[in-house]
Design an enzyme around this catalytic site. Sequence first.
Site, PDB file in Angstrom:
ATOM      1  N   TRP A 134       0.819  -1.221   0.000  1.00  0.00           N
ATOM      2  CA  TRP A 134       0.000   0.000   0.000  1.00  0.00           C
ATOM      3  C   TRP A 134       0.850   1.267   0.000  1.00  0.00           C
ATOM      4  CZ3 TRP A 134      -4.879   2.173   0.339  1.00  0.00           C
ATOM      5  CH2 TRP A 134      -4.949   3.443   0.901  1.00  0.00           C
ATOM      6  N   MET A 135       0.401   2.291  -0.741  1.00  0.00           N
ATOM      7  CA  MET A 135       1.050   3.608  -0.679  1.00  0.00           C
ATOM      8  C   MET A 135      -0.008   4.691  -0.493  1.00  0.00           C
ATOM      9  SD  MET A 135       3.300   5.572  -3.607  1.00  0.00           S
ATOM     10  CE  MET A 135       1.959   5.884  -4.747  1.00  0.00           C
ATOM     11  N   ASP A 137       0.395   9.125   0.985  1.00  0.00           N
ATOM     12  CA  ASP A 137       1.075  10.395   0.703  1.00  0.00           C
ATOM     13  C   ASP A 137       2.522  10.288   0.218  1.00  0.00           C
ATOM     14  OD1 ASP A 137      -1.107  10.707   2.344  1.00  0.00           O
ATOM     15  OD2 ASP A 137      -0.094  11.911   3.843  1.00  0.00           O
ATOM     16  N   SER A 194       3.589  11.097   7.628  1.00  0.00           N
ATOM     17  CA  SER A 194       4.125  11.964   6.577  1.00  0.00           C
ATOM     18  C   SER A 194       5.074  13.034   7.095  1.00  0.00           C
ATOM     19  CB  SER A 194       2.975  12.634   5.832  1.00  0.00           C
ATOM     20  OG  SER A 194       2.358  11.666   5.034  1.00  0.00           O
ATOM     21  N   ARG A 255       0.519  16.839  12.898  1.00  0.00           N
ATOM     22  CA  ARG A 255       1.377  16.013  12.036  1.00  0.00           C
ATOM     23  C   ARG A 255       1.771  16.668  10.714  1.00  0.00           C
ATOM     24  NH1 ARG A 255      -3.688  13.154  12.130  1.00  0.00           N
ATOM     25  NH2 ARG A 255      -4.809  13.333  10.147  1.00  0.00           N
ATOM     26  N   ASP A 256       2.570  15.927   9.971  1.00  0.00           N
ATOM     27  CA  ASP A 256       2.972  16.210   8.591  1.00  0.00           C
ATOM     28  C   ASP A 256       3.887  17.435   8.470  1.00  0.00           C
ATOM     29  OD1 ASP A 256       1.200  14.125   8.268  1.00  0.00           O
ATOM     30  OD2 ASP A 256      -0.420  15.353   7.456  1.00  0.00           O
ATOM     31  N   GLU A 307      -4.344  18.597   6.787  1.00  0.00           N
ATOM     32  CA  GLU A 307      -3.198  17.692   6.725  1.00  0.00           C
ATOM     33  C   GLU A 307      -2.186  18.212   5.693  1.00  0.00           C
ATOM     34  OE1 GLU A 307      -5.159  13.407   7.728  1.00  0.00           O
ATOM     35  OE2 GLU A 307      -5.375  13.974   5.644  1.00  0.00           O
TER      36      GLU A 307
HETATM   37  C1  FRU Z   1      -2.848  12.154   4.818  1.00  0.00           C
HETATM   38  C2  FRU Z   1      -2.463  11.454   6.094  1.00  0.00           C
HETATM   39  C3  FRU Z   1      -1.444  12.273   6.858  1.00  0.00           C
HETATM   40  C4  FRU Z   1      -0.750  11.239   7.688  1.00  0.00           C
HETATM   41  C5  FRU Z   1      -0.713  10.063   6.746  1.00  0.00           C
HETATM   42  C6  FRU Z   1      -0.794   8.740   7.437  1.00  0.00           C
HETATM   43  O1  FRU Z   1      -3.313  11.304   3.834  1.00  0.00           O
HETATM   44  O2  FRU Z   1      -3.609  11.211   6.873  1.00  0.00           O
HETATM   45  O3  FRU Z   1      -2.018  13.312   7.606  1.00  0.00           O
HETATM   46  O4  FRU Z   1       0.526  11.647   8.079  1.00  0.00           O
HETATM   47  O5  FRU Z   1      -1.811  10.218   5.875  1.00  0.00           O
HETATM   48  O6  FRU Z   1      -0.565   7.702   6.555  1.00  0.00           O
END
Ligand code: FRU
Length: 588
Positions: A134-135, A137, A194, A255-256, A307
């Site tokens: 799976w992939m 972000d 991410s 996050r991110d 996000e």
């Molecule tokens: C966005 C997200 C990010 C998070 C990641 C987890 O698609 O929800 O906010 O870091 O995916 O896989």
Amino acid sequence: MKHTIYPLFVLLLIFSAGCNVKDSNARVIKQDFNIKAANLLLPIQDEAPEIKVTVEYPDSMSQSPYFIRLAQDTIDYWVKLDVDKYKNKTISLNFEGIEKNSFALKNIKQSDKFDFTFNEMYRPTFHFSPEYGWMNDPNGMVYFDEEYHLFYQYNPFGAVWGNMHWGHAVSTDLVSWTYLPIAIGPDSLGSIFSGSAVIDKNNTAGFGENALVAIYTSAGKVQAQSIAYSTDKGRTFTKYESNPVIPNDGIPDFRDPKVFWHNETNQWVMSLATKQTITFYGSPNLKEWTKLSEFGEGIGNHAGVWECPDLFPLKYEGKTKWVLLVSINPGGPNGGSATQYFIGNFDGTNFHPDNLPYPLWMDYGRDNYAGVTWSNIPESDGRRLFIGWMSNWDYANQVPSKYFRSANTVPRELKLANNGSHLILTSYPVREIEKLRKTDLKSVDQFTVKEEYTIEQLIESNVGSYEIEFTLSPNAAKTVGFTLANDKNENLTFKFDKKLKQITLDRRNSGLTTFKDNFASEIIAPLVDRKEFKIRLLIDKASAELFVNEGETVMSTIFFPTEVMNKIKFTSEGGEIQISNLKSYNLN
Ligand code: FRU
């Protein structure tokens, strides 16, 4: 795309799997494996519940458990645990919530080979997709030493979301990608969500001059920001021993991190998604961070969680403007996930948005999410390069591919433009994509459409990865459209309605659509009324990316035809339209 898959007919070298099954307590089953081959193969069933699996190596216990959908009665596919370096040693797997004599445990096997069908039907040709698993972000995109790095949210233990690692690939031309081993994996702080990567030219962090530093979210009991560095061009990473660098005292969505060097204030600046705002932090050394400001309350779309932010400068008519990308889920203009943006100024502390009709969306299709831009692109190049995840949380886990799930958009160049009333962000495929044009089989200078005009065969031997471009002059017509179709009557239809001032993309009858009830839909974008529409459409097996007038309007969509759509039908209502400079190419 380079990959290392051997033909399916190569027989798996299978050794007898386990020995010694112990029932250490009522709920945890421990199974020892005397390792004789490079991989432990685990049987997966996508619909099965997740089983908590902790691996005990001869030298250590894996720091964080994996959650794996071990097969209960049917094996959808296999995943591998790389155990090569433990040959002739014993490793143990601890399973929680599974019976000793279960189907899954009986089917675990060892093998030197890990085979699957790479070229399955919906595997794209020129879009990046993970080798298997799976992939979601794209992460940590950075250019360094003539390589474009692409990291990504990756589950190596299934084609559904979970067990987040950073997968890794590199490219020298943004078109063909080489898979590299997983870059960063879960640890005691949690899984790896991410984030971004920078080149620390001046060694501000002390990891070495030009260290490649990844800044990511550790997603455990709480979400906190961590760093890891590489001094071998991203091939191996060392986690900073004092992680996390930004702890969290209880914000649920935190996050991110996306980081860049801000020359004017001589500091690293981080944009971080914090619930429904973006918080900016500053740092002299990537290790110590101070809050600078917070942006977002009362502006833009707030129908979901914010996000994957990205703040970067772009020049417009010689002046620098700042663009802030913010992905949001749900709340997209056509349902589920989408990316909004703000244009304004950044003074090193605060982002000041221009007064524009927010929300503004960078792509009206339903399948461009969590995209951000590359860092460290050389000044001599000067482009702002972007890539997005070509799916939507509404149905990403259910799309009908098997050994892998999801691809990215094509890399795109971002620019500012004026749509006649205000500044907008445009996105357009990078010029490198044109190198893929194999043949120019259909090239038609000009024709007129009175109600309907069909080209029965767009491309000879069309395998489903192709490009069409043409200029559409609507003249006095009220509605103009074009439909891609196959002989099974599956189609993808684009309609430009001048009266309603909208473009509609209809994928309701585009092939497989029932895998999730919210997939089949009509997708709408506002129409920027122009005398001419320059259309560019990139198709790659299961995706279509529409660019109107060099990225003024963009619609990215995935779709799952059961046969290649090699016909195009033009329609007009309320007047004749002209199509000129039509060209179609195979791309591979
Ligand atoms: C966005 C997200 C990010 C998070 C990641 C987890 O698609 O929800 O906010 O870091 O995916 O896989």
